[in-house]
Motif scaffolding. Structure first.
Motif, short mmCIF file in Angstrom:
data_model
loop_
_atom_site.label_atom_id
_atom_site.label_comp_id
_atom_site.label_asym_id
_atom_site.label_seq_id
_atom_site.Cartn_x
_atom_site.Cartn_y
_atom_site.Cartn_z
N ILE A 105 0.83 -1.21 0.00
CA ILE A 105 0.00 0.00 0.00
C ILE A 105 0.86 1.25 0.00
CG2 ILE A 105 -1.65 1.34 1.39
CD1 ILE A 105 -2.77 -1.45 2.29
N CYS A 106 1.91 1.25 0.82
CA CYS A 106 2.81 2.41 0.86
C CYS A 106 3.55 2.58 -0.46
CB CYS A 106 3.82 2.25 1.99
SG CYS A 106 3.13 2.42 3.64
N LYS A 107 3.94 1.48 -1.06
CA LYS A 107 4.73 1.52 -2.30
C LYS A 107 3.99 2.25 -3.41
CE LYS A 107 6.81 -2.30 -3.32
NZ LYS A 107 7.02 -3.70 -3.78
N GLN A 108 2.65 2.09 -3.48
CA GLN A 108 1.92 2.69 -4.58
C GLN A 108 1.48 4.13 -4.29
OE1 GLN A 108 -1.92 2.98 -4.65
NE2 GLN A 108 -1.69 2.86 -2.43
N ARG A 109 1.91 4.67 -3.15
CA ARG A 109 1.51 6.03 -2.81
C ARG A 109 2.67 6.97 -2.43
NH1 ARG A 109 -3.08 8.47 -4.43
NH2 ARG A 109 -4.95 7.29 -3.88
N LEU A 110 3.62 6.47 -1.67
CA LEU A 110 4.64 7.36 -1.10
C LEU A 110 5.76 7.64 -2.10
CD1 LEU A 110 5.00 6.01 2.54
CD2 LEU A 110 3.37 7.64 1.60
N THR A 111 6.38 8.78 -1.92
CA THR A 111 7.57 9.09 -2.71
C THR A 111 8.67 8.09 -2.33
OG1 THR A 111 8.43 10.63 -1.06
CG2 THR A 111 6.95 11.54 -2.75
N PRO A 112 9.61 7.81 -3.24
CA PRO A 112 10.60 6.75 -2.97
C PRO A 112 11.35 6.93 -1.65
CG PRO A 112 10.64 7.31 -5.28
CD PRO A 112 9.72 8.31 -4.64
N ALA A 113 11.85 8.12 -1.38
CA ALA A 113 12.63 8.32 -0.15
C ALA A 113 11.76 8.15 1.09
CB ALA A 113 13.28 9.70 -0.15
N GLU A 114 10.55 8.71 1.06
CA GLU A 114 9.68 8.63 2.24
C GLU A 114 9.11 7.23 2.44
OE1 GLU A 114 9.78 10.98 4.32
OE2 GLU A 114 10.84 12.33 2.96
N TYR A 115 9.01 6.48 1.37
CA TYR A 115 8.58 5.08 1.48
C TYR A 115 9.52 4.32 2.42
CZ TYR A 115 8.43 0.21 -0.32
OH TYR A 115 8.38 -1.14 -0.46
N ARG A 123 11.67 5.76 4.68
CA ARG A 123 11.65 6.38 6.01
C ARG A 123 10.40 5.98 6.78
NH1 ARG A 123 13.23 11.32 3.01
NH2 ARG A 123 15.49 11.55 3.19
N ALA A 124 9.27 6.00 6.10
CA ALA A 124 8.01 5.69 6.78
C ALA A 124 8.00 4.26 7.32
CB ALA A 124 6.84 5.89 5.81
N ILE A 125 8.51 3.32 6.54
CA ILE A 125 8.45 1.92 6.94
C ILE A 125 9.59 1.54 7.88
CG2 ILE A 125 8.66 -0.45 6.08
CD1 ILE A 125 7.15 0.52 3.57
N LEU A 126 10.81 1.91 7.53
CA LEU A 126 11.97 1.45 8.30
C LEU A 126 12.23 2.26 9.56
CD1 LEU A 126 14.48 0.75 5.37
CD2 LEU A 126 12.89 -0.85 6.51
N TYR A 155 4.98 12.32 10.52
CA TYR A 155 4.79 13.45 9.62
C TYR A 155 3.74 14.40 10.17
CZ TYR A 155 7.13 10.38 6.28
OH TYR A 155 8.02 9.54 5.66
N THR A 156 3.98 15.69 10.04
CA THR A 156 2.92 16.66 10.24
C THR A 156 2.03 16.61 9.00
OG1 THR A 156 4.10 18.47 9.13
CG2 THR A 156 4.52 18.15 11.51
N PRO A 157 0.84 17.18 9.04
CA PRO A 157 0.01 17.17 7.84
C PRO A 157 0.71 17.81 6.63
CG PRO A 157 -1.33 17.70 9.74
CD PRO A 157 0.09 17.68 10.21
N GLU A 158 1.41 18.90 6.85
CA GLU A 158 2.10 19.55 5.74
C GLU A 158 3.21 18.66 5.19
OE1 GLU A 158 -0.27 22.32 7.90
OE2 GLU A 158 1.31 20.98 8.63
N GLN A 159 3.97 18.01 6.06
CA GLN A 159 5.01 17.09 5.61
C GLN A 159 4.40 15.89 4.90
OE1 GLN A 159 6.76 16.39 9.44
NE2 GLN A 159 8.40 17.90 9.16
#
Length: 232
Positions: free
Chosen positions: A143-153, A155-158, A163-167
């Motif tokens: 689910i994350c892979k098809q939505r998040l930008t590569p770098a944040e994918y 960071r978010a998982i590992l 994140y703030t709403p703006e981030q």
């Protein structure tokens, strides 16, 4: 609360609100209520808006059930990601109104909409599984892979990056941010505009662009059921 999720109709829009009076935990009863609301929305044939309660979209899985392990935990995990799969393949547009914090499975449900508006303010959006000692489920990764930008994918998982709403807009979790008091009306406004789409073409195009991701999520749900455990 008699039911943790309710549906009301605004013109052609099915507005579903999650409100368990607390953290909007994704419990067995919440999944039953949400799927019942989605059944009604699908029969109505118009766009859907999914909202949380003030200050909280969802705190994620019911930890009492998930932490208990066993078949009930496996069933809860499956119900969560099957909901995401249903939302990602829903035949009409799904607009998310993230009314506050979105944590763990709450983020994955949020990522399963077609357009996502978040409330500005001191809210946190985070996939906290790694920080809590849970290896990230395969379905969540897809689910994350098809939505998040590569770098944040990564960071978010590992790193369980909060994140703030703006981030979250920069990361790909949200599409837009609005004042907290305007999230509901903004989501309904977006859904109202999307009601002008040809729903047959929308549904067919959705399956074309998400077919591979949906197949991967479905396979991942089964893999998670086989390998499920809370801590490494």
């Amino acid at each position: 609360m008699d039911t943790p999720a309710t549906l009301r109709t605004v013109d052609s829009i099915s507005v579903i609100t999650m409100d368990d009076g607390k953290a909007n935990a994704l419990s067995p009863s919440m999944f039953v209520a949400l799927n019942d609301c989605l059944d009604q929305a699908e029969a109505a044939g118009g766009p859907v808006v999914l909202l949380g309660r003030d200050g909280r979209f969802s705190g994620g899985f019911d930890l009492k059930v998930l932490g208990g392990g066993g078949e009930e935990a496996k069933a809860l995990l499956r119900a969560g990601f099957e909901l995401s799969h249903r939302l990602l393949s829903f035949p009409t547009p799904v607009v998310m109104g993230c009314t506050g914090h979105a944590i763990a499975m709450g983020v994955f449900v949020l990522l399963s909409g077609d357009y996502r508006i978040g409330a500005s303010g001191s809210f946190k959006l985070a996939a906290t599984e790694t920080a809590l000692g849970m290896t990230m489920p395969y379905a969540a990764i897809e689910i994350c892979k098809q939505r998040l930008t590569p770098a944040e994918y990564h960071r978010a998982i590992l790193l369980s990056q909060p994140y703030t709403p703006e981030q979250a807009v920069f990361a790909g979790i949200l599409d837009a941010v609005a004042p907290a008091e305007d999230v509901e009306s903004s989501a309904i406004d977006v859904a109202t505009k999307l009601a002008a789409l040809n729903m047959r073409a929308h549904a067919a195009s959705k399956m074309r662009i998400r077919g591979d991701s949906l197949a991967a999520i479905k396979a991942a749900i089964n893999q998670d059921a086989e390998e499920f455990r809370i801590a490494p």
